[in-house]
Motif scaffolding. Sequence first.
Motif, mmCIF file in Angstrom:
data_model
loop_
_atom_site.group_PDB
_atom_site.id
_atom_site.type_symbol
_atom_site.label_atom_id
_atom_site.label_comp_id
_atom_site.label_asym_id
_atom_site.label_seq_id
_atom_site.Cartn_x
_atom_site.Cartn_y
_atom_site.Cartn_z
ATOM 1 N N LEU A 37 1.380 9.304 -5.872
ATOM 2 C CA LEU A 37 1.843 10.661 -5.585
ATOM 3 C C LEU A 37 2.864 11.133 -6.621
ATOM 4 C CD1 LEU A 37 2.207 10.612 -1.690
ATOM 5 C CD2 LEU A 37 0.523 11.885 -3.042
ATOM 6 N N CYS A 38 3.759 10.248 -7.016
ATOM 7 C CA CYS A 38 4.751 10.610 -8.029
ATOM 8 C C CYS A 38 4.083 10.917 -9.367
ATOM 9 C CB CYS A 38 5.772 9.480 -8.195
ATOM 10 S SG CYS A 38 6.928 9.325 -6.816
ATOM 11 N N LEU A 39 3.083 10.100 -9.733
ATOM 12 C CA LEU A 39 2.367 10.331 -10.987
ATOM 13 C C LEU A 39 1.623 11.657 -10.950
ATOM 14 C CD1 LEU A 39 1.456 9.337 -13.748
ATOM 15 C CD2 LEU A 39 -0.409 8.100 -12.634
ATOM 16 N N GLN A 75 0.822 -1.207 0.000
ATOM 17 C CA GLN A 75 0.000 0.000 0.000
ATOM 18 C C GLN A 75 0.862 1.267 0.000
ATOM 19 O OE1 GLN A 75 -2.324 -1.041 3.501
ATOM 20 N NE2 GLN A 75 -4.183 -1.234 2.223
ATOM 21 N N LYS A 76 1.947 1.228 0.764
ATOM 22 C CA LYS A 76 2.842 2.390 0.791
ATOM 23 C C LYS A 76 3.477 2.637 -0.575
ATOM 24 C CE LYS A 76 4.113 2.098 5.694
ATOM 25 N NZ LYS A 76 5.226 1.843 6.648
ATOM 26 N N LEU A 77 3.908 1.548 -1.203
ATOM 27 C CA LEU A 77 4.513 1.696 -2.529
ATOM 28 C C LEU A 77 3.492 2.205 -3.540
ATOM 29 C CD1 LEU A 77 6.732 -1.522 -2.724
ATOM 30 C CD2 LEU A 77 7.505 0.851 -2.502
ATOM 31 N N LEU A 78 2.252 1.700 -3.444
ATOM 32 C CA LEU A 78 1.206 2.146 -4.351
ATOM 33 C C LEU A 78 0.902 3.627 -4.139
ATOM 34 C CD1 LEU A 78 -0.854 1.470 -6.515
ATOM 35 C CD2 LEU A 78 -2.441 0.769 -4.707
#
Length: 335
Positions: free
Chosen positions: A13-15, A5-8
């Motif tokens: 956020l980056c996108l 979930q953190k990676l997602l």
Amino acid sequence: MSTVQKLLRYAVLCLLTLTGFLLSAWGALALGYHLQWPAAMVYGLIGIWCLFGCVLLVLLWRRRAGLALLGYLVSFGLLAVWWGSLEPSNQRVWADDVAKMASGRVAGSRLTLDNVRNFDWRSDQDYQVAWETRDYDLDRLASVDLVTSYWGMPAIAHILVSFGFEDGRFLTFSVEVRKEKGEAYSEIGGFFKQFELSIVATDERDALRVRTNVRGEEAYLYRLDLPRSAMRALLLAYVEQANALIERPRFYNTVTANCTTIVFDMMQSIVGGLPMDYRLLLTGYLPGYAMDNGGLQPGYPLDELRRLGHFTARARASGQALDFSWRIRRGVPGW
């Protein structure tokens, strides 16, 4: 929160950050190219716009995504309304070489073209202005040539199409930006509604000599392998497009409405089935696209057609000769 979930969340956020950055940059350029305010005011507004975008990005990363997204929706909604209000016009103070718009009418096999440009170019600033009305017999249309003119990078060229008639005359069409007096061309500006679109009909000596003999460009000519019906349809498509621009002006666009895409759209409507290809954007490679689709003279490799069609030296040696069009075609396959 799990690692997945953190990676997602981080990826989202980056996108969103990248999207916000690109939209902010686009908005800044759009404002810079169109606002006619004093420079200090324009730069000030662009600075405020960029600062606001940075604030929204901070909110996004500080778990205030809802507020950040609302800010983006409002700000870009307002920008989109302003952008949509920008309309092309035929009523500006135009540069001399695009001051008039070509228009045509057909009666039977007779084509009458108004505002055919026939300038005598001595330099880009020194020329004899001449706009003419000319008549052409469509039943005597004999040839169509593709001309590519390069001024820098091999991947980028200006595209012209020249129609030859049995009486020895050549009529050349060029899709160009319609610059205002004192305005310079900008590839980036072409993305931001800076220029209107123009279809210029010229005597071939005008259109080609100015590029090779005045502007120092390198030009190549390829005779197209088209049936007469397709030649006629393409010529009339140019006339139709030119007439339409008088009624409904359009903005030039570096990618979607330029010297190649307009011609591609016309040919697509005539012959159909033409594939999309990167060479429609990298216009310097357009002859290769034409060859792959059966449009050039058969029996020759592309390198040979390019070598024999390179007419810059012949054009410069011809100067202002009345048989300029025939001199530049010496040795060109198909001629």
